[in-house]
Design a protein around this motif. Structure first.
Motif, mmCIF file in Angstrom:
data_model
loop_
_atom_site.group_PDB
_atom_site.id
_atom_site.type_symbol
_atom_site.label_atom_id
_atom_site.label_comp_id
_atom_site.label_asym_id
_atom_site.label_seq_id
_atom_site.Cartn_x
_atom_site.Cartn_y
_atom_site.Cartn_z
ATOM 1 N N LEU A 40 1.162 -1.259 -0.319
ATOM 2 C CA LEU A 40 -0.181 -0.025 0.222
ATOM 3 C C LEU A 40 0.601 1.391 -0.098
ATOM 4 O O LEU A 40 0.792 2.428 -1.220
ATOM 5 C CB LEU A 40 -0.815 -0.059 1.414
ATOM 6 C CG LEU A 40 -2.371 1.378 0.948
ATOM 7 C CD1 LEU A 40 -2.917 0.480 0.223
ATOM 8 C CD2 LEU A 40 -3.064 1.023 2.569
ATOM 9 N N LYS A 41 1.801 1.588 0.905
ATOM 10 C CA LYS A 41 2.683 2.391 1.026
ATOM 11 C C LYS A 41 3.813 2.391 0.017
ATOM 12 O O LYS A 41 3.864 3.921 -1.375
ATOM 13 C CB LYS A 41 3.275 2.517 2.268
ATOM 14 C CG LYS A 41 3.494 2.201 2.747
ATOM 15 C CD LYS A 41 3.794 2.030 4.271
ATOM 16 C CE LYS A 41 5.274 3.795 4.490
ATOM 17 N NZ LYS A 41 6.108 2.571 5.958
ATOM 18 N N ASN A 44 1.446 4.376 -2.791
ATOM 19 C CA ASN A 44 1.116 5.488 -3.113
ATOM 20 C C ASN A 44 2.656 6.539 -2.827
ATOM 21 O O ASN A 44 2.370 7.465 -2.209
ATOM 22 C CB ASN A 44 0.233 5.850 -2.171
ATOM 23 C CG ASN A 44 -1.513 5.326 -2.082
ATOM 24 O OD1 ASN A 44 -1.625 5.755 -2.794
ATOM 25 N ND2 ASN A 44 -1.062 4.050 -1.719
ATOM 26 N N ASP A 46 5.876 8.747 -3.316
ATOM 27 C CA ASP A 46 6.152 10.052 -4.037
ATOM 28 C C ASP A 46 7.196 11.007 -4.053
ATOM 29 O O ASP A 46 7.774 10.062 -2.469
ATOM 30 C CB ASP A 46 4.653 11.360 -3.788
ATOM 31 C CG ASP A 46 4.399 11.253 -2.473
ATOM 32 O OD1 ASP A 46 5.548 11.436 -1.681
ATOM 33 O OD2 ASP A 46 3.541 11.493 -2.422
ATOM 34 N N ASN A 72 6.465 7.044 -10.034
ATOM 35 C CA ASN A 72 5.601 6.113 -10.450
ATOM 36 C C ASN A 72 4.680 6.019 -11.128
ATOM 37 O O ASN A 72 3.532 6.868 -11.209
ATOM 38 C CB ASN A 72 4.737 7.270 -8.190
ATOM 39 C CG ASN A 72 3.789 6.132 -8.197
ATOM 40 O OD1 ASN A 72 3.779 4.779 -8.695
ATOM 41 N ND2 ASN A 72 3.377 6.127 -6.510
ATOM 42 N N ARG A 75 1.351 3.486 -9.631
ATOM 43 C CA ARG A 75 0.203 4.329 -9.410
ATOM 44 C C ARG A 75 -0.793 4.176 -11.041
ATOM 45 O O ARG A 75 -1.756 4.083 -10.096
ATOM 46 C CB ARG A 75 0.168 5.242 -9.082
ATOM 47 C CG ARG A 75 -0.694 6.448 -8.306
ATOM 48 C CD ARG A 75 -0.479 7.881 -7.986
ATOM 49 N NE ARG A 75 -1.949 8.846 -7.835
ATOM 50 C CZ ARG A 75 -2.372 9.915 -9.310
ATOM 51 N NH1 ARG A 75 -1.660 9.474 -10.192
ATOM 52 N NH2 ARG A 75 -3.026 10.248 -8.960
ATOM 53 N N GLN A 135 -4.148 -2.334 -4.809
ATOM 54 C CA GLN A 135 -3.457 -2.164 -4.431
ATOM 55 C C GLN A 135 -2.454 -3.026 -3.337
ATOM 56 O O GLN A 135 -1.682 -2.747 -3.239
ATOM 57 C CB GLN A 135 -3.385 -0.428 -3.367
ATOM 58 C CG GLN A 135 -3.697 0.891 -4.912
ATOM 59 C CD GLN A 135 -3.646 2.387 -4.109
ATOM 60 O OE1 GLN A 135 -2.696 2.246 -2.820
ATOM 61 N NE2 GLN A 135 -3.847 3.355 -4.893
ATOM 62 N N THR A 333 0.080 -4.501 -7.277
ATOM 63 C CA THR A 333 1.477 -3.539 -6.583
ATOM 64 C C THR A 333 2.556 -4.890 -6.518
ATOM 65 O O THR A 333 3.341 -4.369 -7.171
ATOM 66 C CB THR A 333 1.196 -2.963 -5.723
ATOM 67 O OG1 THR A 333 0.445 -1.809 -5.992
ATOM 68 C CG2 THR A 333 2.745 -2.140 -5.476
#
Length: 708
Positions: A40-41, A44, A46, A72, A75, A135, A333
């Protein structure tokens, strides 16, 4: 009635059981939950949070003055799936099975489900769960009940989103993908301590306690962690079968019911027949009853039965397998992480390689810039219009002018490395350039569509997982609706096309669906303001889900398609213009469709006979008028025979016309020809004889059945 001590002892058993089951869930899902957080991290990540870089690598690169760039691309790969799911969200389809169920009642059931989804903003719950599914590998939503208002005893059903999937635990022994066979489940929530004290003032002393054997899991100065615990309990019951005796309404009808669920009327019938030999068949059964508990600290602060037969927690899974006895769960992911890390590394190294090079210098003989050093020292920092230099030496020889070296260039290895990583991400995800609207080797429309179809196929299991979850939601709602909507009330339901109707729910109605008048005098409309009467207790239904564009999307596609047809076919608007305007969604489109429908011939809309029948009718009418005119000119007795022949022929024509909708011009042509020959061969005085009785007026031919 159980004493306070008995209730406290029972609650302690519940808490102990909950702790043990929670520990089982933790052990089963611990690895998957840790990887869920990592994925999950990463999804996301950035430039600010740096979640796509290892912490140790970031430290080393910072010490070496090297950048850690985050580009990224993961995403976008994930958004392709989640946004497609938003546009093609599965819907709940309900089918009648038996026991009085009907198609119309199933349509109302679907309308009630859409009513629940609308008032719950269920799309937010579905979209949030879908995002976590793609994700990190799993997402959840819940189904709850609540009172309509503080002044009502009626309840409503709501679909609630779960904003943190880590707050939900489900029975690890489930075998079904949707979790429909779960026997227990947990939902955790951190609530404000002051709010909790207002709701449960007698339990505030337990806020600082720990539970489930995990220090710090519960309580706190400002927050208290609440656990909602669902458990399925075995309940002994008896299944009864008996018939209504003679002399009563619906005599002979068999009743099969659980003893605990008998209505007052059924109990009255049972009392009449229970002592009659062989009148009642029974057997002991064990049923499942779901109980809901709210646990704070080590105390049960609230509890009640859950009316449904399923744990009301719906899960949607990305990929889930069991390998060597351990759960492995992942989303989209996971497979792209290494390719993404490589891409970030090559992009950072390429940037560092160029950034760490000196600025492009000038190379010049010392004599060329002698006395002009101040100009050339600022050559890379100023925008001087002229840079002077000495073209000749003291002895008059020409001095080469200063020349700038080649500018720094990015190493081709870095560029190739990023291209390779980009291809690797597409290969690992199954999503290629066509999915992102980019050009590629496939140039024809068919080739591009085929590549897009391959990408959709590679990720379809995520859409299918969402479809499974929405189908299970429909199953839960079909089970709950008869139990929650157990009093007469009027609710507004939604059809697939977005139109609304008021439906009266009547649990005592004899039929599952009863139509009410929707047209007629004003008084009738006011007396029957609802479209139908619906009894959700009658009938059995099955639930399935369909995946495809929403109704609004399909409507827009239909309008676009008909617009193209109308541009290529001049006569299209003459036969289907009203349908095209009805599919439009701009203001006044419905009014335009209504006006357009008035200029379309009735036979095209099915409200009048086909053109060939209209032509045939006109021919027969003309022939009948001709016969009447000739009859006036018949003066002798022999003409009476001709009149009878004409009359017989006319009746024959009428008989053919009444034979059904299959009449054709070919069928009536021989009869018309014979009649015309007889008329041409007949003669006589122009004036009829006195006292001659005119033949009866030919009856107009009746329209074929089904043509009016």
């Amino acid at each position: 009635m159980a004493s306070k001590q008995d209730r406290q002892a029972e609650n302690e058993k519940i808490v102990t059981e909950a702790k043990e089951r929670f520990t089982r869930c933790e052990e089963w899902e611990s690895d998957s939950r840790r990887k869920f957080v990592e994925d999950l991290k990463f999804a996301n990540g950035d430039p600010d949070n740096g979640w796509q870089w290892d912490a140790a690598i970031i430290t080393n690169r910072v010490n070496d003055d090297k950048p850690c760039l985050t580009i990224n691309k993961t995403r976008q790969h994930n958004l392709i799936i989640t946004n497609d799911a938003k546009q093609n969200k599965p819907g709940v389809n309900i089918k009648p099975v038996g026991d009085g169920a009907s198609y119309d009642a199933a349509q109302v059931f679907e309308g009630v489900v859409r009513h629940i989804e609308y008032q719950s903003s269920a799309e937010q719950a579905y979209d949030t769960a879908s995002m976590f599914q793609v994700q990190g590998g799993i997402g959840y939503w819940r189904i709850v009940t609540d009172y309509v208002s503080d002044e009502s005893f009626d309840q409503e059903i709501y679909i609630r989103r779960v904003k943190n999937p880590l707050a939900v635990y489900l029975d690890p022994d489930i075998a079904e993908l949707d979790g429909s066979d779960a026997r227990f489940g947990f939902v955790f929530e951190d609530v404000d301590a002051e709010q909790f004290k207002k709701e449960y003032p007698d339990q505030s002393e337990y806020l600082a306690s720990t539970s489930f054997g995990i220090e710090g899991c519960w309580g706190g100065k400002d927050k208290v962690r609440i656990c909602e615990y669902y458990r399925m309990e075995d309940k002994k019951d008896r299944l009864l079968a008996f018939s209504i005796p003679e002399g009563y309404e619906q005599a002979g009808q068999q009743i099969i019911v659980r003893e605990s669920q008998m209505t007052d009327d059924q109990k009255a019938v049972y009392e009449l027949v229970k002592d009659v030999k062989d009148a009642v068949t029974s057997r002991d059964i064990v049923t499942d009853e779901i109980m809901w508990y709210k646990i704070a600290g080590d105390r049960v602060v609230d509890s009640r039965p859950w009316p449904g037969k399923y744990i009301p927690i719906v899960r949607i899974v990305g990929e889930e397998t069991v390998i060597e006895g351990k759960l492995d769960r992942k989303g989209h992911t996971r497979a792209m992480k290494d390719a993404q890390r490589m891409y970030n590394y090559w992009a950072s190294e390429a940037t560092a390689q160029v950034a760490l090079q000196t600025k492009t210098p000038y190379v010049a003989p010392a004599e060329a810039i002698e006395n002009y050093e101040s100009y050339w020292q600022q050559a890379n920092t100023s925008n001087a219009a002229v840079l002077p230099y000495n073209a000749l030496s003291d002895n008059g020889k020409e001095i080469p002018r200063p020349q700038r070296e080649q500018p720094p260039q990015m190493a081709s290895a870095y560029m190739q490395g990023m291209q390779i990583c980009e291809n690797q991400m597409m290969m690992s995800s199954g999503q290629y350039q066509s999915q992102f609207g980019q050009n590629e080797n496939a140039t024809s429309g068919r080739a591009i569509n085929e590549r897009q179809r391959q990408g959709d196929t590679a990720t379809y299991h995520f859409i299918d997982g969402l479809s499974v979850g929405i189908r299970f939601t429909g199953v839960i709602l079909v089970d709950l609706i008869p139990k929650i909507y157990d009093t007469e009330r009027v609710i507004r339901i939604l059809a697939k096309d977005g139109t609304e109707n008021d439906i009266q729910i009547d649990p005592k109605a004899t039929d599952a669906y009863q139509q009410t008048p929707q047209a007629g005098p004003k008084e009738a409309k006011e007396a029957n303001s609802v479209a139908a009467i619906f009894n959700p207790n009658v009938g059995r239904y099955e639930v399935e889900s369909d995946v495809g564009p929403g109704y609004a999307t399909r409507r827009q596609e239909a309008f676009n398609a008909m617009t193209q047809i109308a541009a290529q076919n001049d006569k299209f608007m003459e036969i289907a213009g009203d349908l095209m305007w009805r599919s439009a969604d701009f203001p006044l489109a419905d009014e335009l469709a209504e006006r357009w429908s008035r200029i379309i011939p009735k036979n095209i809309t099915g409200e009048g006979p086909p053109p060939e029948i209209q032509q045939m009718t006109q021919m027969i009418k003309h022939l009948q008028d001709t016969i009447v005119e000739l009859n006036k000119k018949l003066t002798d007795k022999d003409a009476d025979l001709n009149v009878k022949e004409y009359d017989a022929t006319t009746r024959r024509i009428s008989a053919i016309g009444n034979s059904g909708p299959t009449i054709t011009p070919e069928q009536i042509q021989p009869v018309l020809m014979q009649l015309l020959q007889q008329m041409l061969s007949s003669g006589g005085p122009e004036e009829p004889q006195a006292g001659f009785e005119q033949p009866p007026e030919p009856q107009p031919m009746m329209q074929p059945q089904g043509m009016m």
